[in-house]
Write an enzyme that holds these catalytic residues in place. Structure first.
Site, PDB file in Angstrom:
ATOM      1  N   ASP A 130     -14.638 -17.268  17.356  1.00  0.00           N
ATOM      2  CA  ASP A 130     -15.464 -18.215  17.116  1.00  0.00           C
ATOM      3  C   ASP A 130     -14.995 -18.791  15.884  1.00  0.00           C
ATOM      4  O   ASP A 130     -14.835 -18.170  14.946  1.00  0.00           O
ATOM      5  CB  ASP A 130     -16.685 -18.193  17.146  1.00  0.00           C
ATOM      6  N   GLU A 165     -20.888 -26.343  20.690  1.00  0.00           N
ATOM      7  CA  GLU A 165     -19.233 -26.386  20.625  1.00  0.00           C
ATOM      8  C   GLU A 165     -18.624 -26.452  21.991  1.00  0.00           C
ATOM      9  O   GLU A 165     -19.265 -26.707  22.954  1.00  0.00           O
ATOM     10  CB  GLU A 165     -19.143 -24.673  20.253  1.00  0.00           C
ATOM     11  N   ARG A 177     -25.890 -22.327   0.226  1.00  0.00           N
ATOM     12  CA  ARG A 177     -25.236 -21.826  -0.980  1.00  0.00           C
ATOM     13  C   ARG A 177     -25.639 -23.081  -1.994  1.00  0.00           C
ATOM     14  O   ARG A 177     -25.122 -22.814  -3.255  1.00  0.00           O
ATOM     15  CB  ARG A 177     -23.869 -21.740  -0.975  1.00  0.00           C
ATOM     16  N   TYR A 221     -15.065 -22.418  12.753  1.00  0.00           N
ATOM     17  CA  TYR A 221     -15.970 -23.017  12.045  1.00  0.00           C
ATOM     18  C   TYR A 221     -15.344 -24.192  11.424  1.00  0.00           C
ATOM     19  O   TYR A 221     -14.988 -24.181  10.199  1.00  0.00           O
ATOM     20  CB  TYR A 221     -16.566 -22.010  10.861  1.00  0.00           C
ATOM     21  N   GLU A 267     -25.560 -23.496  18.809  1.00  0.00           N
ATOM     22  CA  GLU A 267     -24.465 -24.157  18.220  1.00  0.00           C
ATOM     23  C   GLU A 267     -23.775 -24.794  19.082  1.00  0.00           C
ATOM     24  O   GLU A 267     -23.335 -24.451  20.131  1.00  0.00           O
ATOM     25  CB  GLU A 267     -23.565 -23.237  17.326  1.00  0.00           C
ATOM     26  N   ASP A 316     -22.996 -21.296  21.134  1.00  0.00           N
ATOM     27  CA  ASP A 316     -23.011 -19.859  20.342  1.00  0.00           C
ATOM     28  C   ASP A 316     -24.453 -19.827  20.052  1.00  0.00           C
ATOM     29  O   ASP A 316     -24.629 -20.021  18.690  1.00  0.00           O
ATOM     30  CB  ASP A 316     -22.027 -20.230  19.327  1.00  0.00           C
ATOM     31  N   GLU A 375     -29.246 -27.375  11.154  1.00  0.00           N
ATOM     32  CA  GLU A 375     -28.855 -28.651  10.224  1.00  0.00           C
ATOM     33  C   GLU A 375     -29.924 -29.642  10.716  1.00  0.00           C
ATOM     34  O   GLU A 375     -30.383 -30.490  10.026  1.00  0.00           O
ATOM     35  CB  GLU A 375     -27.628 -29.289  10.706  1.00  0.00           C
ATOM     36  N   GLN A 421     -28.589 -13.043  10.761  1.00  0.00           N
ATOM     37  CA  GLN A 421     -27.270 -13.743  10.111  1.00  0.00           C
ATOM     38  C   GLN A 421     -27.418 -13.749   8.602  1.00  0.00           C
ATOM     39  O   GLN A 421     -26.483 -13.165   7.838  1.00  0.00           O
ATOM     40  CB  GLN A 421     -26.905 -15.114  10.577  1.00  0.00           C
TER      41      GLN A 421
HETATM   42 MN    MN Z   1     -20.262 -20.506  16.149  1.00  0.00          MN
END
Ligand code: MN
Length: 425
Positions: free
Chosen positions: A132, A206, A148, A134, A204, A238, A369, A245
């Site tokens: 997978d 995707e 972050r 990103y 996710e 996903d 998000e 995580q």
């Molecule tokens: Mn993913």
């Protein structure tokens, strides 16, 4: 022979303009019916064309008949792009409104056309390995800002290569398979870690792409060979456990937080069917290293939607709209990068695009998000809100490329969240 992507083609079967499966699509899947085991079919309108039957009738001469009697697309994919293309042309020709061979043969139609409502759809291919990526700038920026802060949102390597990780093939499931909330090690505040149910279950949004031709260990791929290895595309969810995580991922990246379930759509839309919907990859700055350079239009204009229906809602609401065209790194670049150290690719490998987010708030492809890690819960109407997924939530991904008067669609990648099992002492 006529171009099977010709927008003017019509099938002798009725296909509504908003149906995902017109004659211009012809996606491959694996299905079974009450009387017969899993075999390969092609979606057309609200029917499935049974390719095992069509091959038995001698109408698919480029491929050995047995490949369509398999419970996976792998034997067909292994035959290579010339056979994929010739077979798709044969199927298109058979289904045309002006072609009498199947249209006027009632006995063959009865054997070979199955109402989709009477079929069970299976995982379309045996997933050899799953990696997978990103590769959406908007998603990576959003996730980086959340985790972050704004000054370190993108890691220094991000604009130089498609970042990815090796995930798990063993838990890739077909649309409709329920997904159980995982248990995992959680670290909350200053307390000692505990084993418990994930409290930040996420999706996710995707696309996945399927490798139909192998590469050799040690071999780097140029653009032309990489292009010939991509068989087709699926929708991909996903499923992600954000709290597991957050505690496990440093310094080696995602592990168990991503390994419990990945849902894909049952139909593989061929790369060839998406040819008319190619579009440019966004400008890449800095210019990629030579091994990652690509020519031509390497992204695809595929509209994507996520629907959520909670246990308390009588109808779903759409919580995200995005588009596959937003990818900063193309699928082609992801594949060239994946093989670049000599990593061999196998028939049946599944590569995930990474979460696909757009610039707009409504185009964010994950709950992380959409709710900004729970700080801005998403209003669903009727007083319901969501920060992350709750038990009983039913998620449905849809995707399609819009042509003039028809769409090349992917069907659905859907799943409901089941409660976790009891945590061990
Ligand atoms: Mn993913």
């Amino acid at each position: 022979m006529t171009n099977p992507n010709d927008p003017k083609l019509r099938s002798f079967l009725e296909v509504a303009p908003d149906c995902d499966f017109p004659i211009q699509n012809l996606p491959y899947g694996v299905f079974s019916t009450a009387g017969a085991g899993a075999r390969v079919g092609v979606a057309i309108g609200d029917s499935i064309l049974d390719l095992a039957q069509i091959a038995l009738a001698g109408l698919l001469p480029e491929a050995p008949a047995g490949v369509f009697e398999a419970a996976a697309l792998n034997p067909f994919m292994a035959l290579g792009p010339d056979v994929w293309s010739a077979t798709r042309s044969r199927i298109s020709q058979l289904l045309r409104a002006d072609a009498p061979r199947l249209r006027d043969d009632a006995a063959l139609r009865a054997r070979a056309l199955v109402p989709m409502a009477q079929a069970k759809l299976h995982l379309p291919f045996e997933v050899s390995a799953f990696s997978d990526f990103y590769s959406s700038l908007q998603h990576a920026s959003n996730a980086g800002m959340i985790l972050r802060g704004p000054n370190a949102a993108l890691m220094p390597n991000w604009r130089h290569m498609p970042i990815g990780y090796n995930s798990r093939a063993s838990t890739v499931v077909v649309s409709g398979t329920p997904v159980r909330r995982p248990l995992g090690q959680l670290k909350i505040g200053d307390a000692a870690p505990v084993m418990g149910p994930c409290a930040k279950l996420d999706f996710e949004l995707e696309m996945g792409f399927v490798i139909g031709q192998p590469s050799t260990m040690g071999e780097m791929l140029d653009q032309a060979s990489a292009e010939r290895m991509i068989f087709g595309f699926v929708l991909l969810n996903d499923w992600s456990a954000r709290d597991i995580q957050a505690w496990e991922y440093q310094p080696l990246g995602p592990f168990l937080a991503k390994a419990f379930a990945t849902t894909i759509s049952p139909w593989v839309v061929t790369k060839e069917a998406l040819e008319p919907f190619r579009t440019a990859t966004p400008a890449q700055d800095p210019a990629p290293l030579p091994y990652l350079r690509q020519s031509g239009l390497q992204n695809y204009d595929v509209r994507l939607e996520v629907d959520l229906q909670t246990a308390g809602m009588s109808a779903p609401v759409t919580i995200s709209h995005s588009n596959f065209r937003y990818m900063y790194w193309s699928s082609l670049q992801q594949l060239m990068h994946h093989a670049s150290t000599g990593c061999a690719m196998s028939v049946g490998d599944l590569l995930g695009s990474g979460t696909i987010s757009g610039d707009d708030k409504a185009e964010r492809g994950s709950m992380l998000e959409l709710s900004w890690n729970g700080t801005a819960p998403l209003a669903l109407g009727a007083g319901e809100t969501r920060s992350f997924l709750e038990d009983g939530d039913h998620l449905t991904f849809r995707g399609w490329a819009q042509g003039e008067g028809y769409r090349v669609g992917f069907g659905e990648a859907a799943g409901v969240v089941l409660p976790s099992l009891a945590a061990p002492m």
